[in-house]
Design an enzyme around this catalytic site. Structure first.
Site, PDB file in Angstrom:
ATOM      1  N   HIS A   1      -3.250  -0.712  -4.443  1.00  0.00           N
ATOM      2  CA  HIS A   1      -2.221  -1.619  -4.937  1.00  0.00           C
ATOM      3  C   HIS A   1      -2.274  -1.636  -6.457  1.00  0.00           C
ATOM      4  CE1 HIS A   1      -2.315  -3.082  -0.817  1.00  0.00           C
ATOM      5  NE2 HIS A   1      -1.205  -3.739  -1.043  1.00  0.00           N
TER       6      HIS A   1
ATOM      7  N   GLU B   1      -7.083  -3.162  13.747  1.00  0.00           N
ATOM      8  CA  GLU B   1      -7.064  -3.600  15.133  1.00  0.00           C
ATOM      9  C   GLU B   1      -8.010  -2.757  15.995  1.00  0.00           C
ATOM     10  OE1 GLU B   1      -4.238  -2.649  13.445  1.00  0.00           O
ATOM     11  OE2 GLU B   1      -4.024  -4.748  12.839  1.00  0.00           O
TER      12      GLU B   1
ATOM     13  N   ASN C   1      -0.668   5.503   8.736  1.00  0.00           N
ATOM     14  CA  ASN C   1      -1.615   5.995   9.741  1.00  0.00           C
ATOM     15  C   ASN C   1      -1.100   5.610  11.115  1.00  0.00           C
ATOM     16  OD1 ASN C   1      -2.591   3.190   8.558  1.00  0.00           O
ATOM     17  ND2 ASN C   1      -3.289   3.257  10.674  1.00  0.00           N
TER      18      ASN C   1
ATOM     19  N   SER D   1       0.463  -7.952   6.146  1.00  0.00           N
ATOM     20  CA  SER D   1       1.238  -8.645   5.104  1.00  0.00           C
ATOM     21  C   SER D   1       2.641  -8.951   5.599  1.00  0.00           C
ATOM     22  CB  SER D   1       1.307  -7.772   3.843  1.00  0.00           C
ATOM     23  OG  SER D   1       2.087  -6.607   4.100  1.00  0.00           O
TER      24      SER D   1
ATOM     25  N   SER E   1       0.837  -1.206   0.000  1.00  0.00           N
ATOM     26  CA  SER E   1       0.000   0.000   0.000  1.00  0.00           C
ATOM     27  C   SER E   1       0.866   1.248   0.000  1.00  0.00           C
ATOM     28  CB  SER E   1      -0.868   0.067   1.258  1.00  0.00           C
ATOM     29  OG  SER E   1      -1.819  -0.939   1.249  1.00  0.00           O
TER      30      SER E   1
ATOM     31  N   ARG F   1       0.159  -7.361  -4.276  1.00  0.00           N
ATOM     32  CA  ARG F   1       0.333  -8.682  -3.671  1.00  0.00           C
ATOM     33  C   ARG F   1      -1.023  -9.256  -3.294  1.00  0.00           C
ATOM     34  NH1 ARG F   1       2.784  -5.840   0.832  1.00  0.00           N
ATOM     35  NH2 ARG F   1       4.629  -7.155   0.913  1.00  0.00           N
ATOM     36  N   THR F   2      -1.011 -10.539  -2.944  1.00  0.00           N
ATOM     37  CA  THR F   2      -2.196 -11.205  -2.397  1.00  0.00           C
ATOM     38  C   THR F   2      -2.063 -11.248  -0.881  1.00  0.00           C
ATOM     39  OG1 THR F   2      -2.593 -12.558  -4.358  1.00  0.00           O
ATOM     40  CG2 THR F   2      -3.414 -13.418  -2.289  1.00  0.00           C
ATOM     41  N   HIS F   3      -3.133 -10.896  -0.184  1.00  0.00           N
ATOM     42  CA  HIS F   3      -3.140 -10.902   1.281  1.00  0.00           C
ATOM     43  C   HIS F   3      -3.841 -12.147   1.801  1.00  0.00           C
ATOM     44  CE1 HIS F   3      -2.775  -6.669   0.091  1.00  0.00           C
ATOM     45  NE2 HIS F   3      -2.092  -6.501   1.201  1.00  0.00           N
TER      46      HIS F   3
HETATM   47  I1  8IG Z   1      -2.082   0.838   5.253  1.00  0.00           I
HETATM   48  O1  8IG Z   1      -3.350   0.352  11.055  1.00  0.00           O
HETATM   49  C1  8IG Z   1      -2.484  -0.095   6.955  1.00  0.00           C
HETATM   50  N1  8IG Z   1      -2.545  -1.399   6.983  1.00  0.00           N
HETATM   51  N2  8IG Z   1      -3.430  -4.185  10.579  1.00  0.00           N
HETATM   52  N3  8IG Z   1      -3.396  -1.880  10.832  1.00  0.00           N
HETATM   53  C2  8IG Z   1      -3.277  -2.982  10.048  1.00  0.00           C
HETATM   54  N4  8IG Z   1      -2.999  -2.924   8.756  1.00  0.00           N
HETATM   55  C3  8IG Z   1      -2.835  -1.711   8.234  1.00  0.00           C
HETATM   56  C4  8IG Z   1      -2.940  -0.540   8.964  1.00  0.00           C
HETATM   57  C5  8IG Z   1      -3.246  -0.624  10.339  1.00  0.00           C
HETATM   58  N5  8IG Z   1      -2.731   0.482   8.122  1.00  0.00           N
END
Ligand code: 8IG
Length: 269
Positions: A68, A190, A232, A209, A36, A89-91
């Site tokens: 992506h 989360e 973030n 990932s 990302s 990518r694949t998650h």
């Molecule tokens: I971009 O705050 C991104 N991916 N788990 N937590 C999780 N994945 C994320 C976050 C985040 N920001």
């Protein structure tokens, strides 16, 4: 449990053959996996040999996540090395299975790569890491409960994100901080309690990932350089709820900085 599709390595070998034939190369030395916020930074990594949609190669699907990209680019770096750049990518949360998550890494290994650069966008636990800060991954905590390994495959995980590659990255940007990446399965972000837990466990970054790909890379004998872009502040660290469009915007704003970093890396790897 990671039920073994007996053909996971065979499909990677097939993808490797397809990649070589398609781009007229006999080996790839470096692979970049762009998470990302990173795909906009893929320009100028080197001279383009060719590109295709990921889904044109065996075992790959088009990435589904906004922010992506979905191509494979083969490039020649300033140092004359051949590199594969996966712009998406694949998650694990896409539910295509763990083998699909690590297929790019296994394909890169099959085609001869010795180094993989795994990047991602993530949440940061340290308030001083503002959105847009790239952070070297020093280690990880895999909270997915999943593994790409099959059966009694005991892979050493002492130096997954090796010090020498981190030092090399710091020759490009000496200000790069480092931290421990915690992989959750997602796709929900989360709760604040989960973020506090990640911090108590020793984590600095939370994402969805990278860890599983790093495990597969170590199984295949690749050196791993991991770089997270904090897009973030993690939930509860940030006073405001997380929004995917803000994550994408942070990636967009960080693109020039990431481009400089990746171009610099391609020049030293
Ligand atoms: I971009 O705050 C991104 N991916 N788990 N937590 C999780 N994945 C994320 C976050 C985040 N920001």
């Amino acid at each position: 449990m990671n039920p073994r599709p007996a053909n996971a390595f065979a499909v990677a070998a097939e993808a490797s053959g397809a990649l070589k034939a398609r781009f007229g190369v006999d080996r790839i030395e470096i692979a970049f996996v762009l998470g990302s916020g990173w795909s906009a930074a893929a320009e100028n990594l080197g001279e383009l040999v060719g590109q295709c949609q990921l889904s044109e190669l065996p075992g790959f699907a088009q990435p589904v996540v906004a922010g992506h990209g979905g191509d494979l680019r083969v490039i020649r770096t300033a140092r004359g090395k051949t590199a594969a750049v996966f712009t998406g990518r694949t998650h694990l949360y896409e539910e295509r299975g763990v083998d699909a998550v690590v297929h790019g890494v296994r394909t890169a290994a099959a085609v001869g790569a010795s180094v993989v650069v795994l990047t991602n966008g993530c949440g940061g636990l340290r308030p001083d890491w503002a959105p847009g800060t790239p952070v070297l991954i020093s280690d990880h905590i895999n909270l997915t409960g999943a593994s790409p390994l099959h059966g009694a495959t005991f892979v050493d995980m002492t130096n997954v994100y090796g010090q020498p590659l981190r030092e090399l990255a710091r020759t490009v940007d000496p200000s790069l901080p480092e931290g421990v990446y915690v992989q959750f399965r997602g796709p929900q972000y989360e709760t604040p309690a989960e973020v506090r837990m990640a911090g108590i466990l020793g984590g600095d970054l939370v994402g969805m990932s990278t860890s599983l790909e790093a495990i597969a890379a170590r199984e295949a004998g690749l050196e791993v350089l991991g770089i997270s872009l904090v897009t973030n502040l993690a939930a509860g660290i940030s006073p405001t709820p997380l929004r995917h469009d803000e994550v994408i915007e942070a990636g967009r704003l960080a693109a020039p900085k990431l481009r400089t970093l990746l171009t610099g890396l391609a020049g030293v790897l």
